[in-house]
Scaffold this motif. Structure first.
Motif, mmCIF file in Angstrom:
data_model
loop_
_atom_site.group_PDB
_atom_site.id
_atom_site.type_symbol
_atom_site.label_atom_id
_atom_site.label_comp_id
_atom_site.label_asym_id
_atom_site.label_seq_id
_atom_site.Cartn_x
_atom_site.Cartn_y
_atom_site.Cartn_z
ATOM 1 N N ARG A 275 0.829 -1.211 0.000
ATOM 2 C CA ARG A 275 0.000 0.000 0.000
ATOM 3 C C ARG A 275 0.863 1.260 0.000
ATOM 4 O O ARG A 275 2.065 1.230 0.328
ATOM 5 N N GLU A 276 0.223 2.366 -0.334
ATOM 6 C CA GLU A 276 0.905 3.657 -0.422
ATOM 7 C C GLU A 276 1.620 3.998 0.891
ATOM 8 O O GLU A 276 1.033 3.923 1.970
ATOM 9 N N GLY A 277 2.863 4.391 0.772
ATOM 10 C CA GLY A 277 3.629 4.826 1.929
ATOM 11 C C GLY A 277 4.653 3.820 2.395
ATOM 12 O O GLY A 277 5.706 4.195 2.924
ATOM 13 N N TYR A 278 4.348 2.515 2.244
ATOM 14 C CA TYR A 278 5.330 1.524 2.663
ATOM 15 C C TYR A 278 6.529 1.554 1.724
ATOM 16 O O TYR A 278 6.369 1.591 0.507
ATOM 17 N N PRO A 279 7.741 1.522 2.257
ATOM 18 C CA PRO A 279 8.922 1.468 1.381
ATOM 19 C C PRO A 279 8.932 0.164 0.579
ATOM 20 O O PRO A 279 8.386 -0.862 1.006
ATOM 21 N N THR A 280 9.572 0.198 -0.580
ATOM 22 C CA THR A 280 9.754 -1.025 -1.362
ATOM 23 C C THR A 280 10.896 -1.849 -0.776
ATOM 24 O O THR A 280 11.672 -1.375 0.060
ATOM 25 N N ARG A 281 11.006 -3.074 -1.246
ATOM 26 C CA ARG A 281 12.139 -3.906 -0.832
ATOM 27 C C ARG A 281 13.463 -3.207 -1.136
ATOM 28 O O ARG A 281 14.383 -3.213 -0.314
ATOM 29 N N ARG A 282 13.552 -2.650 -2.314
ATOM 30 C CA ARG A 282 14.799 -1.998 -2.713
ATOM 31 C C ARG A 282 15.116 -0.818 -1.789
ATOM 32 O O ARG A 282 16.266 -0.613 -1.393
ATOM 33 N N GLU A 283 14.084 -0.058 -1.424
ATOM 34 C CA GLU A 283 14.296 1.078 -0.524
ATOM 35 C C GLU A 283 14.706 0.618 0.878
ATOM 36 O O GLU A 283 15.565 1.239 1.519
ATOM 37 N N LEU A 284 14.114 -0.473 1.340
ATOM 38 C CA LEU A 284 14.485 -0.995 2.649
ATOM 39 C C LEU A 284 15.923 -1.517 2.644
ATOM 40 O O LEU A 284 16.673 -1.335 3.611
ATOM 41 N N ALA A 285 16.305 -2.183 1.552
ATOM 42 C CA ALA A 285 17.682 -2.674 1.449
ATOM 43 C C ALA A 285 18.667 -1.507 1.453
ATOM 44 O O ALA A 285 19.727 -1.581 2.091
ATOM 45 N N ALA A 286 18.316 -0.422 0.761
ATOM 46 C CA ALA A 286 19.196 0.751 0.735
ATOM 47 C C ALA A 286 19.310 1.383 2.117
ATOM 48 O O ALA A 286 20.395 1.810 2.534
ATOM 49 N N ARG A 287 18.192 1.442 2.847
ATOM 50 C CA ARG A 287 18.252 2.021 4.192
ATOM 51 C C ARG A 287 19.075 1.124 5.123
ATOM 52 O O ARG A 287 19.844 1.619 5.954
ATOM 53 N N TYR A 288 18.912 -0.201 4.983
ATOM 54 C CA TYR A 288 19.711 -1.110 5.793
ATOM 55 C C TYR A 288 21.202 -0.881 5.548
ATOM 56 O O TYR A 288 22.003 -0.822 6.500
ATOM 57 N N GLU A 289 21.580 -0.754 4.297
ATOM 58 C CA GLU A 289 22.983 -0.528 3.955
ATOM 59 C C GLU A 289 23.490 0.764 4.595
ATOM 60 O O GLU A 289 24.601 0.807 5.144
ATOM 61 N N GLU A 290 22.647 1.801 4.559
ATOM 62 C CA GLU A 290 23.017 3.090 5.149
ATOM 63 C C GLU A 290 23.140 2.988 6.673
ATOM 64 O O GLU A 290 24.083 3.519 7.272
ATOM 65 N N GLN A 291 22.198 2.308 7.312
ATOM 66 C CA GLN A 291 22.181 2.234 8.769
ATOM 67 C C GLN A 291 23.254 1.292 9.333
ATOM 68 O O GLN A 291 23.793 1.530 10.411
ATOM 69 N N SER A 292 23.534 0.217 8.616
ATOM 70 C CA SER A 292 24.443 -0.807 9.128
ATOM 71 C C SER A 292 25.876 -0.643 8.641
ATOM 72 O O SER A 292 26.807 -1.141 9.280
ATOM 73 N N GLY A 293 26.044 0.030 7.501
ATOM 74 C CA GLY A 293 27.370 0.111 6.899
ATOM 75 C C GLY A 293 27.789 -1.176 6.216
ATOM 76 O O GLY A 293 28.949 -1.330 5.815
ATOM 77 N N ILE A 294 26.857 -2.121 6.050
ATOM 78 C CA ILE A 294 27.139 -3.406 5.402
ATOM 79 C C ILE A 294 26.636 -3.354 3.959
ATOM 80 O O ILE A 294 25.467 -3.053 3.715
ATOM 81 N N ALA A 295 27.515 -3.630 3.008
ATOM 82 C CA ALA A 295 27.124 -3.600 1.594
ATOM 83 C C ALA A 295 26.127 -4.716 1.302
ATOM 84 O O ALA A 295 26.333 -5.873 1.682
ATOM 85 N N VAL A 296 25.054 -4.362 0.617
ATOM 86 C CA VAL A 296 24.017 -5.339 0.277
ATOM 87 C C VAL A 296 24.324 -5.924 -1.097
ATOM 88 O O VAL A 296 23.924 -5.392 -2.128
ATOM 89 N N ASP A 297 25.050 -7.020 -1.091
ATOM 90 C CA ASP A 297 25.420 -7.724 -2.317
ATOM 91 C C ASP A 297 24.772 -9.103 -2.349
ATOM 92 O O ASP A 297 24.288 -9.594 -1.325
ATOM 93 N N HIS A 298 24.765 -9.727 -3.525
ATOM 94 C CA HIS A 298 24.276 -11.100 -3.701
ATOM 95 C C HIS A 298 22.817 -11.252 -3.266
ATOM 96 O O HIS A 298 22.435 -12.235 -2.621
ATOM 97 N N SER A 299 21.993 -10.271 -3.656
ATOM 98 C CA SER A 299 20.599 -10.290 -3.210
ATOM 99 C C SER A 299 19.851 -11.518 -3.722
ATOM 100 O O SER A 299 18.979 -12.051 -3.020
ATOM 101 N N THR A 300 20.179 -12.003 -4.930
ATOM 102 C CA THR A 300 19.483 -13.180 -5.467
ATOM 103 C C THR A 300 19.711 -14.391 -4.569
ATOM 104 O O THR A 300 18.772 -15.129 -4.242
#
Length: 355
Positions: A275-300
């Motif tokens: 629904r409107e307002g919820y971040p997408t998976r891609r947006e959540l992964a980007a925020r995780y990378e920003e918050q944790s400092g861990i590169a989000v690789d090998h998503s598949t």
């Protein structure tokens, strides 16, 4: 007497439990036990003991796969996290004597709030709060992975080297255990291909952290009020030291962001996060990378592993249903649910799903 009543009776001997709790917590005149039927793994019961509201967790009765439903592990990690930035319920006691209620168990204090499963609380149903909820979920995951696990006594809690190889092997064995009991005439089409791909594509994981093992929206308790805030993270039975992105892949498997499709297991995987307002998976992964400092690789790989892991869990559910060791209607639905998950894992590998 109904099957439901017989199954519930197998969960706890109230007389023996009362005697045990009186010896551990002091006697009381007010005692009640209520079976909480919303979960799908370890069994949860609400216990009233005097003016205290407690939660009892125990494994399900009947045969289970090796290492599944480890409530002792769950208690140990929550007990270690009591005075950290990771919110967990206050722990009370752990009992490994299975003569008390028919299995090991532990008690924790009940935390007030909402567990969000298949729909959102009305108080959070605005685009702003939906965004905040997604961010809160990711930020709490980053906090788990940032924890100095050595300092809280969890330095020997797992073997991080080779964690991903062991995960692939573990869930293959869990699937094998379950499939040996469900004995589907046609097997599970695509299972061998998914297993082979996972074994051949295990990435290196330069980071190792404390990993929850079952981190997703319905394993957090949202505190009352707004803006959304996580009051406690629960269901730590699979916690260990390992690759943090395995937690992210699992969380995102249960975060649906396609409004034109439905998730493979609608009974387990909510669709309202599209629904409107919820971040997408891609947006959540980007925020995780920003918050944790861990590169989000090998998503598949991480999403395919998460999907296969869920398929193994669901096949174990189905095996318990066939053995008469569960009263949960979800377990019967895994007759069709597990094959859908295996097909979804194939689609992840082929690149038509992901983040």
């Amino acid at each position: 007497m109904t099957n439901k009543r017989r199954y519930e009776d197998r969960l706890v001997d109230e007389r023996r439990l009362r005697t045990y709790l009186a010896s551990e917590l002091g006697d009381t005149e007010t005692f009640a036990v209520e079976w909480h039927q919303e979960g799908h793994s370890n069994e949860t019961l609400f216990v009233t003991w005097g003016d205290r509201e407690l939660v009892l967790r125990r494994p399900p009765p009947g045969e289970t796969a090796d290492t599944a439903h480890d409530v002792g592990r769950e208690f140990r990690v929550m007990d270690a996290l009591q005075r950290t930035d990771v919110p967990v319920p206050p722990t009370v006691l752990y009992c490994e004597d299975d003569s008390i209620i028919g299995g090991e168990f532990y008690l924790m204090e009940r935390v007030d709030g909402d567990v969000v499963r298949l729909d959102e609380p009305e108080r959070l149903a605005t685009p702003e709060h939906r965004t905040e909820l997604g961010h809160e979920l990711v930020d709490s995951l980053a906090a788990i992975h940032a924890l100095d696990f050595e300092s809280v006594g969890l330095g020997e809690f797992g073997r991080p080297e080779g964690y991903l190889d062991r995960q692939v092997d573990r869930w293959r064995k869990q699937m094998q255990w379950a499939a040996g009991r469900t004995e589907r005439p046609e097997g599970l089409p695509g299972r061998d291909e998914v297993e082979s791909w996972l074994e051949a594509n295990v990435p290196d994981s330069p980071e190792h952290t404390l990993v929850h093992g079952d981190y997703k929206l319905d394993n957090v308790i949202l505190a009352p009020g707004t803006p959304p805030e996580i009051g406690a993270i629960v269901d730590w039975e699979l916690c260990t030291l390992g690759a943090p992105l395995s937690d992210l892949g699992w969380m995102l498997l249960f975060w649906h962001d396609d409004p034109d499709d439905e998730p493979p297991i609608p009974e387990l995987m909510p669709s309202f996060t599209a629904r409107e307002g919820y971040p997408t998976r891609r947006e959540l992964a980007a925020r995780y990378e920003e918050q944790s400092g861990i590169a989000v690789d090998h998503s598949t790989f991480y999403l395919a592993l998460a999907t296969y892991k869920l398929a193994a869990v669901c096949e174990m559910f189905y095996a318990r249903h066939l053995a008469g060791d569960s009263d949960d209607p979800l377990y019967a639905a895994m007759d069709e649910g597990t094959p859908r998950l295996v097909a979804y894992a194939e689609s992840v590998i082929e690149g038509s799903e992901g983040w």
